[in-house]
Scaffold this motif. Structure first.
Motif, short mmCIF file in Angstrom:
data_model
loop_
_atom_site.label_atom_id
_atom_site.label_comp_id
_atom_site.label_asym_id
_atom_site.label_seq_id
_atom_site.Cartn_x
_atom_site.Cartn_y
_atom_site.Cartn_z
N PHE A 97 35.80 -35.54 -33.46
CA PHE A 97 36.07 -36.73 -34.21
C PHE A 97 37.60 -36.39 -34.88
CE2 PHE A 97 36.72 -37.96 -38.60
CZ PHE A 97 36.53 -39.29 -38.46
N ALA A 98 37.80 -35.26 -35.22
CA ALA A 98 39.34 -35.10 -35.77
C ALA A 98 40.34 -35.27 -34.72
CB ALA A 98 39.24 -33.59 -36.56
N LEU A 99 40.06 -34.81 -33.69
CA LEU A 99 40.96 -35.13 -32.54
C LEU A 99 41.36 -36.25 -32.13
CD1 LEU A 99 40.03 -31.91 -30.14
CD2 LEU A 99 42.13 -32.13 -31.67
N ALA A 100 40.12 -37.03 -32.05
CA ALA A 100 40.31 -38.60 -31.77
C ALA A 100 40.97 -39.29 -32.87
CB ALA A 100 39.00 -39.11 -31.67
N PHE A 181 46.63 -38.13 -41.85
CA PHE A 181 45.91 -37.66 -43.05
C PHE A 181 44.44 -37.53 -42.85
CE2 PHE A 181 43.69 -39.04 -47.09
CZ PHE A 181 43.70 -38.11 -47.77
N ILE A 182 43.71 -38.42 -42.54
CA ILE A 182 42.31 -38.02 -42.07
C ILE A 182 41.80 -36.96 -41.21
CG2 ILE A 182 40.01 -39.19 -41.35
CD1 ILE A 182 41.34 -41.84 -42.37
N ALA A 183 42.66 -36.82 -40.09
CA ALA A 183 42.63 -35.47 -39.34
C ALA A 183 42.88 -34.08 -39.95
CB ALA A 183 43.53 -35.70 -38.09
N ILE A 188 40.08 -29.54 -43.25
CA ILE A 188 39.63 -28.63 -44.43
C ILE A 188 38.06 -28.92 -44.62
CG2 ILE A 188 39.57 -29.12 -46.94
CD1 ILE A 188 42.51 -30.31 -46.84
N PHE A 189 37.52 -29.78 -44.37
CA PHE A 189 35.83 -30.19 -44.66
C PHE A 189 35.29 -29.30 -43.44
CE2 PHE A 189 36.85 -34.03 -47.01
CZ PHE A 189 36.33 -33.58 -48.17
N LEU A 190 35.95 -29.31 -42.30
CA LEU A 190 35.38 -28.17 -41.11
C LEU A 190 35.30 -26.76 -41.47
CD1 LEU A 190 34.50 -28.18 -38.19
CD2 LEU A 190 36.92 -27.77 -37.53
N ALA A 191 36.53 -26.54 -42.18
CA ALA A 191 36.24 -25.01 -42.70
C ALA A 191 35.09 -24.88 -43.90
CB ALA A 191 37.57 -24.46 -43.27
#
Length: 413
Positions: A97-100, A181-183, A188-191
């Protein structure tokens, strides 16, 4: 007549109060990321249309690509979501999702942006289903509505902080900045998720599936699952007939200035941030069905007022929209606890993936129907919005009646 409660399968992981708190806050953070990604597209409309040289039709397709992709991903996820450990699948989906979303910010053209939005919808849809699945797996029935309220506060925080900040970035740095910014936020939330999310694998079975779609057929072959899916569709339909046109109606019919629109969402966001947790606690204490019926019943008042009111001062409109946001979103807290608890525990992931598909399709159908019922007159005012309100009330009334037919798997107290 209250729904029957039957014992759930024992959980393999009993979280301590501290671990449960971090678990819920982490899920809320992940929810915040993909909710903000979905929400930011609509207020970015004028900037995107000017930058890409597109019209309203092309922009509408850009917004719809996310929902339709999420609907498709729900069907696909239902074939495999219960085959994997929950934490790993959620975090892998979050990375994609972050990559997209990053691809959205780097897109060189409208077609590439459309493709990137579709991919973000695919993985965002999977994440949304997994978050509610993990809530159902890890949180006991007696606290599940409160937990749902904490995670649902991500919508309020997105409205209060995420959307205004993203718009500020877009105004100063261009339309690409909010997606980047969202990526970054997602990383951060992934960590945080790697650190605080527990492994959830008690749904896994040594029994082999007959074929890839066996779990999907098992879900759809259960009458209680079908009732819960219909209930879910009714709730979403009753809200999204009205929601997409609120801002246009406010500016064109009510006479609210465009620059005052952020205030409307800021006040509504603060109110729902507080009310979400209160409604969750009430639902756990007084009964999820009972609180759902009360909140959904009260929601019909602002729903009708909002779709019928004429020109009013800003403070009156803010009162109408705030009560609408609090009660319409407030229904979802006990409702999602009911829906998640309707699933057989071993099929919860598959069931909630299909539920995500049903909700996305209901959202699209509601928006499309409202578009047929409304039109713009020569002065640019929306006509037909009261009829939209009547349709929403009718769907809401059916849902209030229908909720008692759902059997919940859980335990009281």
């Amino acid at each position: 007549m209250s729904p029957t409660l039957v014992s759930a399968a024992p959980m393999s992981t009993e979280l301590s109060p501290r671990a449960e708190r971090f678990f819920l806050l982490t899920l809320a953070g992940i929810q915040f990321s993909h909710v903000l990604d979905f929400m930011i597209m609509m207020p970015l409309g004028p900037i995107l249309m000017a930058a890409l040289g597109i019209g309203t039709h092309e922009f509408g397709l850009l917004v719809a690509s996310y929902s339709f992709s999420a609907a498709v991903s729900g069907v696909l996820a239902a074939t495999f979501v219960d085959l994997f450990e929950r934490k790993r699948l959620l975090l892998v989906s979050f990375v994609l999702f972050a990559l997209a979303t990053l691809a959205c910010g780097l897109a060189p053209s409208y077609p590439v942006l459309m493709l990137a939005r579709g991919l973000a919808g695919v993985f965002g849809g999977i994440m949304g289903a997994l978050i509610h699945t993990m809530l159902g797996d890890a949180i006991p029935f007696s606290r599940r509505a409160r937990a749902s309220g904490i995670v649902s506060s991500a919508f309020s925080v997105s409205t209060i902080a995420g959307v205004p900040l993203s718009l500020w970035l877009a105004n100063h740095l261009g339309w690409r900045a909010p997606f980047i910014f969202i990526a970054v936020l997602s990383v951060i939330f992934l960590a945080v998720g790697l650190r605080f999310l527990p492994e959830l694998r008690h749904h896994l079975s040594e029994e082999k599936r007959a074929h890839l779609l066996s779990a999907t057929f098992s879900v759809l072959g259960d009458a209680n699952h079908l009732r819960a899916l219909l209930f879910s569709a009714l709730i979403i339909f009753s809200g999204f007939t009205v929601i997409p046109y609120i801002t246009v109606y406010a500016v064109n019919n009510v006479g609210i200035a465009q620059q005052d629109i952020p205030l409307v969402y800021l006040v509504g966001g603060f109110a729902t941030f507080i009310s979400a947790r209160l409604i969750g606690r009430w639902a756990d204490k007084h009964g999820k069905v009972e609180v759902y019926r009360l909140v959904a019943g009260l929601a019909m008042v602002p729903l009708l007022v909002l779709t019928h009111v004429g020109a009013v001062p800003l403070w009156v409109w803010v009162m109408c929209t705030t009560s609408f946001f609090v009660l319409i979103s407030g229904r979802m807290i006990p409702a999602m606890a009911i829906i998640a608890s309707a699933a057989q525990p071993k099929l919860r992931g598959t069931f909630l993936s299909l539920n995500g598909t049903v909700q996305s399709l209901a959202m699209g159908l509601a928006t499309t129907l409202a578009g047929y019922l409304t039109s713009l007159d020569a002065g640019g005012r929306i006509v037909g919005y009261p009829q939209v309100g009547y349709v929403a009330v009718a769907a809401n009334l059916v849902a209030i009646w229908f909720v008692a037919r759902i059997v919940m798997h859980g335990r009281q107290g």
